[in-house]
Design an enzyme around this catalytic site. Structure first.
Site, PDB file in Angstrom:
ATOM      1  N   CYS A 145     -11.488  -0.882   7.550  1.00 44.63           N
ATOM      2  CA  CYS A 145     -11.644   0.586   7.537  1.00 44.63           C
ATOM      3  C   CYS A 145     -12.028   1.077   6.137  1.00 44.63           C
ATOM      4  O   CYS A 145     -12.761   2.050   5.992  1.00 44.63           O
ATOM      5  CB  CYS A 145     -10.366   1.266   8.033  1.00 44.63           C
ATOM      6  SG  CYS A 145     -10.087   1.019   9.802  1.00 44.63           S
ATOM      7  N   CYS A 154      -6.086   2.002  12.279  1.00 42.40           N
ATOM      8  CA  CYS A 154      -6.606   1.175  13.377  1.00 42.40           C
ATOM      9  C   CYS A 154      -5.547   0.223  13.909  1.00 42.40           C
ATOM     10  O   CYS A 154      -5.775  -0.480  14.891  1.00 42.40           O
ATOM     11  CB  CYS A 154      -7.818   0.390  12.910  1.00 42.40           C
ATOM     12  SG  CYS A 154      -7.391  -0.904  11.729  1.00 42.40           S
ATOM     13  N   GLU A 174       7.091   2.830  -9.056  1.00 48.01           N
ATOM     14  CA  GLU A 174       5.728   3.097  -9.544  1.00 48.01           C
ATOM     15  C   GLU A 174       5.354   2.153 -10.691  1.00 48.01           C
ATOM     16  O   GLU A 174       4.758   2.549 -11.701  1.00 48.01           O
ATOM     17  CB  GLU A 174       5.598   4.573 -10.007  1.00 48.01           C
ATOM     18  CG  GLU A 174       6.049   5.597  -8.990  1.00 48.01           C
ATOM     19  CD  GLU A 174       5.138   5.689  -7.765  1.00 48.01           C
ATOM     20  OE1 GLU A 174       4.070   5.070  -7.746  1.00 48.01           O
ATOM     21  OE2 GLU A 174       5.526   6.380  -6.799  1.00 48.01           O
ATOM     22  N   ALA A 175       5.700   0.873 -10.512  1.00 41.69           N
ATOM     23  CA  ALA A 175       5.533  -0.112 -11.585  1.00 41.69           C
ATOM     24  C   ALA A 175       4.068  -0.371 -11.935  1.00 41.69           C
ATOM     25  O   ALA A 175       3.776  -0.943 -12.985  1.00 41.69           O
ATOM     26  CB  ALA A 175       6.212  -1.423 -11.189  1.00 41.69           C
ATOM     27  N   GLY A 199       6.901   2.137   2.233  1.00 38.78           N
ATOM     28  CA  GLY A 199       8.361   2.219   2.151  1.00 38.78           C
ATOM     29  C   GLY A 199       8.947   1.695   0.850  1.00 38.78           C
ATOM     30  O   GLY A 199      10.128   1.363   0.793  1.00 38.78           O
ATOM     31  N   SER A 220       9.544   3.236  -2.191  1.00 31.98           N
ATOM     32  CA  SER A 220      10.586   4.080  -2.787  1.00 31.98           C
ATOM     33  C   SER A 220      11.845   4.068  -1.933  1.00 31.98           C
ATOM     34  O   SER A 220      12.968   4.004  -2.450  1.00 31.98           O
ATOM     35  CB  SER A 220      10.079   5.516  -2.959  1.00 31.98           C
ATOM     36  OG  SER A 220       8.951   5.517  -3.792  1.00 31.98           O
ATOM     37  N   ALA A 222       0.849  -1.184   0.000  1.00 29.78           N
ATOM     38  CA  ALA A 222       0.000   0.000   0.000  1.00 29.78           C
ATOM     39  C   ALA A 222       0.890   1.242   0.000  1.00 29.78           C
ATOM     40  O   ALA A 222       2.096   1.163   0.263  1.00 29.78           O
ATOM     41  CB  ALA A 222      -0.905  -0.016   1.234  1.00 29.78           C
TER      42      ALA A 222
END
Ligand SMILES: Nc1ncnc2c1ncn2[C@@H]1O[C@H](COP(=O)(O)OP(=O)(O)O)[C@@H](O)[C@H]1O
Ligand SMILES: Cc1cn([C@H]2C[C@H](O)[C@@H](COP(=O)(O)O)O2)c(=O)[nH]c1=O
Length: 249
Positions: A191, A153, A94-95, A14, A16, A10
């Protein structure tokens, strides 16, 4: 034989930072690497921006029309000519924004050219639908590795909720680079569903099926677990923030 690695996670997990760390590790041992990213990622212009604060320029950008195999070979030849050293790895940030043919080229680079390719990206968009590049990477990469971050959360975040002017939105274009107006929040499934009032993938899958020539009605599931058509579900959903379509930057 070298491998194609897909390291996904997501936003804010971390990726990059990890990619720049991998580049540093290679280089501190005297190896050469090439860095690239799709030009769709306009953030930082030609730079890889890590939220930890580390920044570095890419060696080349991949537009949707770029032949990734040829671009790699050209830059590899330039490194060899300039330093006398071959490239030890190709690192791609950013594949998710790559085209499917470009991902196939990454696989060819690993297999035919015997150069490891490390691709970093998010798996799904704000509607929980896979990006084309990520889908292809999940299909063909030799190695899949998840980088993890936490939801507000405390659970593991797996989705990326989009906000426009601070309010969650669940409709819009797949691509919207984050900036001042558009921001994202990494969320766990629970969430995400709370914010979307139970809707997953909204109408995007239906649109994709229509594009592919198949019919079919996407169905949502309300919080009591009952299935409903997406249309009626969206209409009957509790008041949600106005759906706005941020324009891609
Ligand atoms: N090696 C690390 N150790 C600790 N925290 C990290 C590390 N790498 C990244 N982070 C944290 O993760 C956040 C996101 O980093 P970034 O690399 O920009 O993520 P991504 O590319 O996945 O969106 C940073 O704000 C930082 O707090
Ligand atoms: C969920 C989602 C993300 N994006 C964009 C927003 C950012 O520019 C990148 C992800 O960057 P990161 O290094 O992982 O933080 O992707 C998008 O265009 N559409 C989406 O749905």
């Amino acid at each position: 034989m070298a491998k194609l690695y897909f390291r996904y996670g997501a936003m804010n997990s971390g990726k990059s930072t990890s990619m720049l760390q991998a580049a540093y590790n290679y280089e501190e041992r005297g190896h050469r690497v090439l860095l690239t990213k799709p030009s769709i990622d306009t953030k930082g212009d030609r730079g890889i921006l890590s939220r930890l604060g580390v920044t570095r320029g890419v060696d080349f950008l991949l537009t949707p029309d770029t032949d990734a195999y040829t671009a790699f070979q050209e830059h590899r030849a330039a490194v060899l000519a300039g330093t006398g050293l071959d490239v030890s790895a190709l690192l791609v940030d950013e594949a998710q924004f790559l085209t499917e043919p470009q991902v196939d080229d990454l696989l060819r680079i690993a297999i035919i050219e015997n150069v490891p390719v490390l691709a970093y990206g998010i798996r799904t968009d704000f509607q929980t639908v896979a990006f084309p590049g990520s889908r292809r990477l999940l299909e063909v990469a030799h190695s899949l590795e998840e980088l993890k971050t936490i939801c507000r959360c405390g659970r593991k975040a797996v989705f990326n909720g989009r906000k426009v002017d601070g309010a969650f939105v669940f409709d819009g274009d797949q691509v919207a680079i984050d900036g001042v107006e558009v921001t994202y929040e990494s969320l766990c499934g629970s969430c995400y569903l709370e914010e979307s009032h139970g809707v997953l993938n909204n109408r995007r899958r239906e649109a994709l099926r229509h594009e592919a020539g198949h019919g079919g009605q996407e169905r949502g599931r309300s919080t009591d677990g009952s299935l409903q058509n997406a249309d009626s579900f969206v209409e009957s959903a509790p008041a949600s923030p106005p759906a706005r379509s941020p324009s891609p930057q």
